[in-house]
Design a protein around this motif. Structure first.
Motif, PDB file in Angstrom:
ATOM      1  N   MET A 100       0.833  -1.202   0.000  1.00 53.24           N
ATOM      2  CA  MET A 100       0.000   0.000   0.000  1.00 53.24           C
ATOM      3  C   MET A 100       0.866   1.250   0.000  1.00 53.24           C
ATOM      4  N   VAL A 101       0.533   2.157  -0.912  1.00 53.22           N
ATOM      5  CA  VAL A 101       1.090   3.509  -0.925  1.00 53.22           C
ATOM      6  C   VAL A 101      -0.099   4.452  -1.041  1.00 53.22           C
ATOM      7  N   ASN A 102       0.010   5.603  -0.428  1.00 43.64           N
ATOM      8  CA  ASN A 102      -1.145   6.502  -0.449  1.00 43.64           C
ATOM      9  C   ASN A 102      -0.712   7.956  -0.513  1.00 43.64           C
ATOM     10  N   SER A 103      -1.628   8.777  -0.990  1.00 43.94           N
ATOM     11  CA  SER A 103      -1.379  10.210  -1.100  1.00 43.94           C
ATOM     12  C   SER A 103      -2.707  10.941  -0.970  1.00 43.94           C
ATOM     13  N   SER A 104      -2.658  12.174  -0.468  1.00 41.10           N
ATOM     14  CA  SER A 104      -3.860  12.999  -0.325  1.00 41.10           C
ATOM     15  C   SER A 104      -3.729  14.251  -1.178  1.00 41.10           C
ATOM     16  N   GLY A 105      -4.869  14.733  -1.669  1.00 46.67           N
ATOM     17  CA  GLY A 105      -4.845  15.945  -2.482  1.00 46.67           C
ATOM     18  C   GLY A 105      -6.198  16.203  -3.103  1.00 46.67           C
ATOM     19  N   GLN A 106      -6.244  17.148  -4.038  1.00 47.30           N
ATOM     20  CA  GLN A 106      -7.489  17.521  -4.708  1.00 47.30           C
ATOM     21  C   GLN A 106      -7.720  16.624  -5.920  1.00 47.30           C
ATOM     22  N   ILE A 107      -8.935  16.129  -6.039  1.00 47.61           N
ATOM     23  CA  ILE A 107      -9.327  15.375  -7.220  1.00 47.61           C
ATOM     24  C   ILE A 107     -10.225  16.292  -8.047  1.00 47.61           C
ATOM     25  N   ILE A 108     -10.043  16.315  -9.356  1.00 46.30           N
ATOM     26  CA  ILE A 108     -10.716  17.312 -10.207  1.00 46.30           C
ATOM     27  C   ILE A 108     -11.429  16.623 -11.360  1.00 46.30           C
ATOM     28  N   TYR A 109     -12.647  17.082 -11.612  1.00 41.75           N
ATOM     29  CA  TYR A 109     -13.381  16.688 -12.823  1.00 41.75           C
ATOM     30  C   TYR A 109     -14.149  17.912 -13.313  1.00 41.75           C
TER      31      TYR A 109
ATOM     32  N   LEU B  72     -18.428   5.945 -14.930  1.00 41.25           N
ATOM     33  CA  LEU B  72     -17.613   4.932 -15.619  1.00 41.25           C
ATOM     34  C   LEU B  72     -17.096   5.467 -16.955  1.00 41.25           C
ATOM     35  N   GLY B  73     -15.796   5.327 -17.148  1.00 43.73           N
ATOM     36  CA  GLY B  73     -15.165   5.786 -18.385  1.00 43.73           C
ATOM     37  C   GLY B  73     -14.722   7.227 -18.352  1.00 43.73           C
ATOM     38  N   LYS B  74     -15.143   7.974 -17.333  1.00 43.24           N
ATOM     39  CA  LYS B  74     -14.757   9.384 -17.242  1.00 43.24           C
ATOM     40  C   LYS B  74     -13.314   9.498 -16.738  1.00 43.24           C
ATOM     41  N   THR B  75     -12.646  10.586 -17.138  1.00 44.46           N
ATOM     42  CA  THR B  75     -11.265  10.823 -16.716  1.00 44.46           C
ATOM     43  C   THR B  75     -11.228  11.938 -15.678  1.00 44.46           C
ATOM     44  N   ILE B  76     -10.637  11.651 -14.560  1.00 44.00           N
ATOM     45  CA  ILE B  76     -10.458  12.641 -13.496  1.00 44.00           C
ATOM     46  C   ILE B  76      -8.968  12.889 -13.319  1.00 44.00           C
ATOM     47  N   ARG B  77      -8.622  13.984 -12.634  1.00 42.63           N
ATOM     48  CA  ARG B  77      -7.208  14.318 -12.440  1.00 42.63           C
ATOM     49  C   ARG B  77      -6.882  14.405 -10.955  1.00 42.63           C
ATOM     50  N   PHE B  78      -5.750  13.827 -10.607  1.00 40.59           N
ATOM     51  CA  PHE B  78      -5.235  13.908  -9.239  1.00 40.59           C
ATOM     52  C   PHE B  78      -3.785  14.367  -9.331  1.00 40.59           C
ATOM     53  N   LYS B  79      -3.518  15.561  -8.791  1.00 43.18           N
ATOM     54  CA  LYS B  79      -2.173  16.155  -8.879  1.00 43.18           C
ATOM     55  C   LYS B  79      -1.668  16.161 -10.320  1.00 43.18           C
ATOM     56  N   SER B  80      -2.510  16.594 -11.221  1.00 42.25           N
ATOM     57  CA  SER B  80      -2.242  16.738 -12.663  1.00 42.25           C
ATOM     58  C   SER B  80      -2.119  15.408 -13.414  1.00 42.25           C
ATOM     59  N   THR B  81      -2.268  14.291 -12.708  1.00 43.22           N
ATOM     60  CA  THR B  81      -2.212  12.982 -13.366  1.00 43.22           C
ATOM     61  C   THR B  81      -3.632  12.514 -13.679  1.00 43.22           C
ATOM     62  N   PRO B  82      -3.914  12.191 -14.946  1.00 47.59           N
ATOM     63  CA  PRO B  82      -5.263  11.744 -15.296  1.00 47.59           C
ATOM     64  C   PRO B  82      -5.486  10.271 -14.915  1.00 47.59           C
ATOM     65  N   PHE B  83      -6.689   9.969 -14.436  1.00 43.00           N
ATOM     66  CA  PHE B  83      -7.075   8.591 -14.125  1.00 43.00           C
ATOM     67  C   PHE B  83      -8.435   8.314 -14.777  1.00 43.00           C
ATOM     68  N   ARG B  84      -8.544   7.174 -15.406  1.00 45.44           N
ATOM     69  CA  ARG B  84      -9.829   6.774 -15.990  1.00 45.44           C
ATOM     70  C   ARG B  84     -10.573   5.882 -14.998  1.00 45.44           C
ATOM     71  N   ILE B  85     -11.829   6.252 -14.723  1.00 48.82           N
ATOM     72  CA  ILE B  85     -12.636   5.483 -13.762  1.00 48.82           C
ATOM     73  C   ILE B  85     -13.155   4.220 -14.433  1.00 48.82           C
ATOM     74  N   ILE B  86     -12.807   3.071 -13.869  1.00 46.80           N
ATOM     75  CA  ILE B  86     -13.292   1.804 -14.431  1.00 46.80           C
ATOM     76  C   ILE B  86     -14.257   1.084 -13.481  1.00 46.80           C
ATOM     77  N   GLY B  87     -14.436   1.610 -12.249  1.00 48.16           N
ATOM     78  CA  GLY B  87     -15.343   0.965 -11.300  1.00 48.16           C
ATOM     79  C   GLY B  87     -15.741   1.897 -10.168  1.00 48.16           C
ATOM     80  N   VAL B  88     -16.876   1.596  -9.558  1.00 52.44           N
ATOM     81  CA  VAL B  88     -17.371   2.338  -8.390  1.00 52.44           C
ATOM     82  C   VAL B  88     -17.609   1.335  -7.270  1.00 52.44           C
ATOM     83  N   LEU B  89     -17.095   1.638  -6.069  1.00 51.07           N
ATOM     84  CA  LEU B  89     -17.223   0.734  -4.930  1.00 51.07           C
ATOM     85  C   LEU B  89     -18.637   0.758  -4.356  1.00 51.07           C
ATOM     86  N   THR B  90     -19.030  -0.359  -3.761  1.00 52.41           N
ATOM     87  CA  THR B  90     -20.301  -0.430  -3.040  1.00 52.41           C
ATOM     88  C   THR B  90     -20.204   0.450  -1.795  1.00 52.41           C
TER      89      THR B  90
END
Length: 406
Positions: A104-113, A173-191
């Motif tokens: 496990m590695v973790n980081s905190s910050g602003q997530i942007i969409y 699902l399929g949307k791209t969000i940014r965390f610390k300028s790095t884009p991430f594509r959402i492939i799942g949502v947790l229960t």
């Protein structure tokens, strides 16, 4: 004079002073109701904590860096870099009592969409994290081993993140969000899981491959921790010993050296929280028990008044053949009737107030049979204890002096 007559005389005497009798019972009623409701709140909190810890994984084991010295200066655990991927691999390979494990590695910050943003935490883990922490994917899918190997910029998000970023009800699902300028594509949502016993929102999180967070976000080669699950809750302690032995060997620590890591189990956390809630429950019960003491003193006070008011009656009964023990039991029965009746009303009020707290306020409440029985026994003993001395005083009155009493 038989004891049936004594009971009838005692009931008649109390019936002649209904309001005074009720006021005397009030201390017992409040005391019993308070004890039952306070114990119910304490036990409910304890059960709620255990259930929430069980939902997090009762057999979970957490491995974190420990405090250490660097250049003669003691460092905090958060700044230590003592855990490596080699440690994770050694644990999964050599510890027989471990079922699943994840670095496990973790980081905190602003997530942007788009125009929306929110603070959150990103956790870099592998697929076993879901089983270890009892999470599940509600929509979409979890990332794969291939995503981990390629450090893919994909993620699985919690419901709170969805609510904060997709305020117009869009499908995440399929949307791209940014965390610390790095884009991430959402492939799942947790229960959704809601808040845990520590008040932490378990849905305010993003899960991504640990290699992605290491390389693209933090630029590190070490890991912040390892989470694992033992094959059973009972095997947790033995698994901790095995893990500690392997880590000491990997870190080349001598037998007398201080460990540069910490290994904790959920059972240890559960025991600590249970001890705290038990202490609070006892404290609440003791505070509520003061009401029983006050109620007992009230019974003694009223019985003294009753003996004084009925001194001539006592003298008349003794003059026509009543024994001292009959007078003793008559007043003792009155005290017991007051305490037992107050106890019954207190039990009903205590259970009722517990149900109101549970369904009205929403607090975790659990009424145990032993608390009801214990409260009822205590109030009965209280009546006997505090009613004994005034009753004994009445039984020792001189009949001649009692008849002449004004």
């Amino acid at each position: 004079m038989n004891y049936g007559n004594l009971i009838r005389i005692a009931i008649r005497a109390l019936a002649n002073n209904k309001f005074r009798g009720f006021l005397t019972m009030l201390g017992i009623i409040i005391g019993v109701a308070s004890v039952i409701s306070m114990l119910a709140i304490g036990q409910g909190s304890k059960r709620s904590i255990r259930e929430q810890i069980s939902e997090m994984g009762s057999n979970m084991i957490m491995i974190r860096p420990g405090n250490g010295k660097f250049g003669g200066v003691r460092q905090s655990a958060s700044s230590m870099q003592t855990l490596k991927l080699e440690d994770f691999e050694a644990i999964t390979r050599d510890v027989s009592l471990i079922d699943k494990a994840t670095p496990m590695v973790n980081s905190s910050g602003q997530i942007i969409y788009g125009a929306n943003n929110a603070p959150t935490s990103v956790y870099g883990i592998n697929q076993d994290y879901l089983d270890i922490r009892k999470f599940s994917v509600d929509q979409g899918e979890m990332f794969t081993e291939h995503d981990i190997k390629t450090a893919a910029k994909v993620c699985v998000v919690g419901q709170t993140v969805v609510n904060n970023l997709f305020t117009k009800g869009e499908d995440p699902l399929g949307k791209t969000i940014r965390f610390k300028s790095t884009p991430f594509r959402i492939i799942g949502v947790l229960t959704p899981k809601g808040y845990n016993s520590m008040g932490q929102d378990q849905d305010d999180m993003i899960l991504a491959p640990y290699t992605t967070i290491q390389k693209r976000i933090l630029a590190i080669t070490y890991i912040n921790g390892i989470e694992a699950s033992a094959i059973s809750e009972e095997a947790s302690e033995e698994a901790i010993e095995e893990i500690s032995a392997i880590l000491r060997q990997n870190h080349k620590l001598a037998p007398g050296d201080e460990a540069d890591f910490h290994v904790r189990s959920q059972e240890e956390l559960s025991s600590m929280l249970s001890t705290t809630t038990d202490l609070m429950t006892v404290l609440l019960a003791c505070i509520a028990g003061i009401s029983l003491l006050v109620g007992g003193i009230g019974i003694m006070n009223i019985m003294y008044v009753s003996v004084t008011e009925r001194t001539r009656e006592i003298g008349l009964r003794m003059s026509i053949g009543a024994k001292g023990r009959h007078i003793l039991f008559q007043f003792l029965i009155e005290a017991v009737i007051i305490s037992v009746t107050g106890g019954i009303i207190g039990v009903i009020l205590g259970i009722g107030s517990s149900l109101i707290i549970k369904y009205g306020i929403g607090w975790p409440v659990y009424v145990q049979v032993y608390s009801v029985v214990l409260s009822f026994l205590v109030c009965t003993i209280t009546g006997i204890f505090f009613g004994w001395y005034p009753a004994q005083k009445a039984s020792r009155l001189n009949p001649i002096d009692a008849i002449r009493y004004e």
